[in-house]
Design an enzyme around this catalytic site. Sequence first.
Site, PDB file in Angstrom:
ATOM      1  N   GLU A 113      10.909 -10.245  20.022  1.00 56.61           N
ATOM      2  CA  GLU A 113      10.755  -9.497  20.258  1.00 56.61           C
ATOM      3  C   GLU A 113       9.860  -8.950  18.691  1.00 56.61           C
ATOM      4  O   GLU A 113       9.670 -10.033  18.122  1.00 56.61           O
ATOM      5  CB  GLU A 113      12.482  -8.432  20.332  1.00 56.61           C
ATOM      6  CG  GLU A 113      13.930  -8.684  20.597  1.00 56.61           C
ATOM      7  CD  GLU A 113      14.558  -8.155  19.708  1.00 56.61           C
ATOM      8  OE1 GLU A 113      14.673  -7.584  19.502  1.00 56.61           O
ATOM      9  OE2 GLU A 113      15.987  -8.834  20.258  1.00 56.61           O
ATOM     10  N   LYS A 115       9.101  -7.655  15.478  1.00 58.55           N
ATOM     11  CA  LYS A 115       9.555  -7.591  14.463  1.00 58.55           C
ATOM     12  C   LYS A 115       9.122  -5.868  13.309  1.00 58.55           C
ATOM     13  O   LYS A 115       7.802  -5.584  12.918  1.00 58.55           O
ATOM     14  CB  LYS A 115       9.713  -8.271  12.716  1.00 58.55           C
ATOM     15  CG  LYS A 115      10.536  -8.721  11.775  1.00 58.55           C
ATOM     16  CD  LYS A 115      10.421  -9.571  10.938  1.00 58.55           C
ATOM     17  CE  LYS A 115      10.581 -10.032   9.488  1.00 58.55           C
ATOM     18  NZ  LYS A 115      11.053  -7.984   8.566  1.00 58.55           N
ATOM     19  N   ASP A 117       8.504  -2.940  11.087  1.00 58.91           N
ATOM     20  CA  ASP A 117       8.416  -3.067   9.857  1.00 58.91           C
ATOM     21  C   ASP A 117       8.779  -1.952   8.866  1.00 58.91           C
ATOM     22  O   ASP A 117       8.345  -1.243   8.625  1.00 58.91           O
ATOM     23  CB  ASP A 117       6.737  -3.829   9.203  1.00 58.91           C
ATOM     24  CG  ASP A 117       7.196  -3.713   7.913  1.00 58.91           C
ATOM     25  OD1 ASP A 117       7.816  -3.924   7.242  1.00 58.91           O
ATOM     26  OD2 ASP A 117       5.911  -4.237   7.047  1.00 58.91           O
ATOM     27  N   TYR A 224      17.745  -1.853  17.783  1.00 66.25           N
ATOM     28  CA  TYR A 224      17.533  -3.522  18.835  1.00 66.25           C
ATOM     29  C   TYR A 224      19.543  -4.846  18.326  1.00 66.25           C
ATOM     30  O   TYR A 224      18.968  -5.539  18.484  1.00 66.25           O
ATOM     31  CB  TYR A 224      16.871  -4.701  18.142  1.00 66.25           C
ATOM     32  CG  TYR A 224      15.957  -4.014  16.823  1.00 66.25           C
ATOM     33  CD1 TYR A 224      17.806  -5.143  15.424  1.00 66.25           C
ATOM     34  CD2 TYR A 224      15.426  -3.561  15.679  1.00 66.25           C
ATOM     35  CE1 TYR A 224      16.951  -4.843  14.380  1.00 66.25           C
ATOM     36  CE2 TYR A 224      15.485  -3.202  14.555  1.00 66.25           C
ATOM     37  CZ  TYR A 224      16.680  -3.981  13.256  1.00 66.25           C
ATOM     38  OH  TYR A 224      16.409  -4.119  12.414  1.00 66.25           O
ATOM     39  N   LYS A 312       6.837 -14.592  11.251  1.00 68.63           N
ATOM     40  CA  LYS A 312       5.821 -13.586   9.987  1.00 68.63           C
ATOM     41  C   LYS A 312       4.521 -14.040  10.752  1.00 68.63           C
ATOM     42  O   LYS A 312       4.165 -14.819  10.145  1.00 68.63           O
ATOM     43  CB  LYS A 312       6.535 -13.638   8.554  1.00 68.63           C
ATOM     44  CG  LYS A 312       7.581 -13.073   8.089  1.00 68.63           C
ATOM     45  CD  LYS A 312       7.626 -11.750   8.157  1.00 68.63           C
ATOM     46  CE  LYS A 312       7.794 -11.386   6.789  1.00 68.63           C
ATOM     47  NZ  LYS A 312       7.897 -10.398   6.555  1.00 68.63           N
ATOM     48  N   CYS A 406     -24.992  14.597  -8.753  1.00 66.79           N
ATOM     49  CA  CYS A 406     -23.995  13.811  -7.682  1.00 66.79           C
ATOM     50  C   CYS A 406     -24.912  14.085  -6.871  1.00 66.79           C
ATOM     51  O   CYS A 406     -25.929  14.726  -6.357  1.00 66.79           O
ATOM     52  CB  CYS A 406     -23.415  15.790  -6.940  1.00 66.79           C
ATOM     53  SG  CYS A 406     -22.789  16.020  -6.100  1.00 66.79           S
ATOM     54  N   CYS A 409     -25.920  18.067  -4.651  1.00 65.64           N
ATOM     55  CA  CYS A 409     -27.066  18.997  -4.821  1.00 65.64           C
ATOM     56  C   CYS A 409     -27.446  17.924  -6.586  1.00 65.64           C
ATOM     57  O   CYS A 409     -28.859  18.833  -7.015  1.00 65.64           O
ATOM     58  CB  CYS A 409     -26.179  19.355  -5.784  1.00 65.64           C
ATOM     59  SG  CYS A 409     -24.757  19.241  -6.883  1.00 65.64           S
ATOM     60  N   CYS A 424     -18.147  16.456  -9.441  1.00 69.95           N
ATOM     61  CA  CYS A 424     -19.012  16.957  -9.345  1.00 69.95           C
ATOM     62  C   CYS A 424     -18.710  18.223  -9.495  1.00 69.95           C
ATOM     63  O   CYS A 424     -18.207  18.950  -8.371  1.00 69.95           O
ATOM     64  CB  CYS A 424     -20.242  17.125  -8.234  1.00 69.95           C
ATOM     65  SG  CYS A 424     -21.317  17.944  -7.899  1.00 69.95           S
ATOM     66  N   CYS A 429     -22.476  23.394  -5.483  1.00 70.20           N
ATOM     67  CA  CYS A 429     -22.232  22.062  -4.025  1.00 70.20           C
ATOM     68  C   CYS A 429     -22.345  22.040  -2.767  1.00 70.20           C
ATOM     69  O   CYS A 429     -21.567  22.386  -2.434  1.00 70.20           O
ATOM     70  CB  CYS A 429     -21.679  20.982  -4.816  1.00 70.20           C
ATOM     71  SG  CYS A 429     -22.135  19.559  -3.574  1.00 70.20           S
TER      72      CYS A 429
END
Length: 721
Positions: A113, A115, A117, A224, A312, A406, A409, A424, A429
């Site tokens: 099955e 696993k 997380d 499960y 795993k 920036c 601009c 900025c 801008c």
Amino acid sequence: MENDSRNRILQLRALIERHNRLYYEDAAPGISDREYDALYRELAYLESAHPELGSENSPTQTVGGGVQQAFKQARHLVRMQSLDNTYSEEEVADFVRRMQRLLPGAEIPLTVEPKVDGVAISLLYEGGKLTRAVTRGDGTTGDDVTENVRTIRTIPHELAGNTPARIEIRGEVYLPKKEFARVNAERDEAGLPAYANPRNTAAGTLKQLDSRIVAARNLGAVFYAFGLLAGENPATQTEFMQWLERWKMPTGTWLRLAASVEEAITAIRELGEVRHEFVYETDGAVLKADSLDQQRELGSTNKAPRWAMAYKYEPEQAETKLRDITVQVGRTGVLTPVAELEPVFVSGSTVSRATLHNEEEIARKDIRIGDTVVIEKAGEVIPAVVKVRADLRDGSEREFKMPEHCPACGEKAVRAEGFVAVRCVNLHCPAQLTRLVEHFAMRGALDIENLGDKVALKLIERGLVRSPLDLFDLQLSDLAPLNLGTDDEPHTFGEKNAQKLLHALERSKTLPLWRWLHALAIPEVGAVTAREIAALHPDLAAVADSQILRDIVRLDALTAPNKNLTKEERESLKHQADALGEKLLRAGAATKSKAAKHPRDVNTTIGPVAAKAAITWFDSDEGRETLNRFEKYGIRPASEETASPTGSPISGKTFVITGTLSEPREQIAEQIRSLGGKVTGSVSKSTDYLLAGGEAGSKLEKATELGVKILDEGEFREMLV
Ligand code: IVH
């Protein structure tokens, strides 16, 4: 007075309980969150002012009623074990051989099955009804998170079909990967640090003290296994999974039965390929002896069962070239370096860009342009550069330097003290402005449908919009001819769309205060904080002048550790902090946990950082100009008073009160007003109800004549609950 408070407390409890039922059990909220919060706060306030009227059964003391004090501990009826882990196929073979040694000559079919997380959870169903949900905790005792789990839509409150007398059903609560991406995108927008992975986010969500926040995150669950089972037992794990499906419990759907080690390993590899397509995150495969008889014979060590094991998967990584580092300008002007990668396939999709967060992160990992980098996906979703293969460098790699200007601009970028980010600060801008307008119009803000990024960018390019509020100066003649296509292939916005947009803008002027607070993109103020601030203030001007926000900042400063103080100074600060803590509690701007020893240990509803950011913003030129422009355009966000009672049964209704009642008439009138009703002195056609006490005279006659509905006091009280 005492009596009034008592009545109001009883009434509020009944109201809140009713709305809890509608919300949690019927999944059909009767009022908005904000309205609910207003009722809840009023109750909490009255109870704190009249401790003698407190009750254990008050919704303020129980989980479903909003903010809990802390989680109760609950014992599992059968211990929740964990599993032995392995990372190699050889160890899978060892595991099967060990079982074969213990059950000589027997065939041992295995299930394989996913696993999942997530966060392990054990649900108790009694007589088919969900009565309790407990986290794993230490395996013996966990947190009782029943009310939070009840908000997970896919978990049935009642099992379908035939059910055992009692069963502990076990599985995982998870945050869907998509949901994780959405939450993080929102946090990015709000300038908050991203969550690391869906698992921790799910765990944090499940431990939220406020069930309503849990309900807003679309958690899922997969089951499960079982702990205690009073009733018939299944013969196999596969049979049990079928039972779960019959009961309409969500399961992982992917399951293989393997007759040999080879088949088990094939299944593990197959799962390794498809698991990225699942909505939940997986970090491995679980192998179990399918037969429950065999499981019982094999038994457990004191740590884990001998009949099950977890394989795993290595977190999937990929190597690729870092072609370049570009810089993106966010809505708040933050410049974010982005890795432009040679496209590479990892954890189920092709990755070509990854955020590098900030300059410090790049320096810490010593990432250089031209490097070979190792890519992983945080929570299988968000690509991240985990490290550099410095051993593969040929000397042509270049160090990255954050631009001083920036990129959109050309204005000089600045690093504010105490911040890792470079910003900025040019309010005009275009890159920032486009993001700002997008934010302004987004769903969780003013929800202006017809204002996408294309339209926003065009308006900005044409110089029609220099700040989001400029939208309110737009005319049909500005909008309709807007060309969203190219010169060769023009595509005009058109009159109809323009009308719609203007309508939406008009409508937005009276949207709730929290939406506006969110829309204004005040640093540190995301949607949740915006709601909290709005709940404590009647209107925007009150937020700008807010004593509560200032008190929150001051309390934080007073309680900050400071070693260079004399004893007297420290005592004095404590006194001040206690007084401030009490004040915030009374205002409903703080809560007190059971662990808090002093009033200064309160948890403020709004964090000091957000409070400070909000004050600073409102004191800035931008903040002041915004308030002026609200006046100019007639923008009046719906206040608490007008917004909160709309869900109450008497909201908007007009009452006339006459005759002798159990309370002074003015008090009843107050009550009606507090629930959004109106009270007038004389009966007319527009009167909705006449509340008639004993010895009612001419008003009763008039009402009868006009066909106005007449209520006695009992009917009236009924109506309020
Ligand atoms: S069976 C006695 N099946 O992983 C064994 N556990 O690392 C009961 N988990 O404790 C668990 N997916 O919280 C089982 N399909 C699955 C699982 C699973 C995830 C979790 C579970 C377990 C932990 C062990």
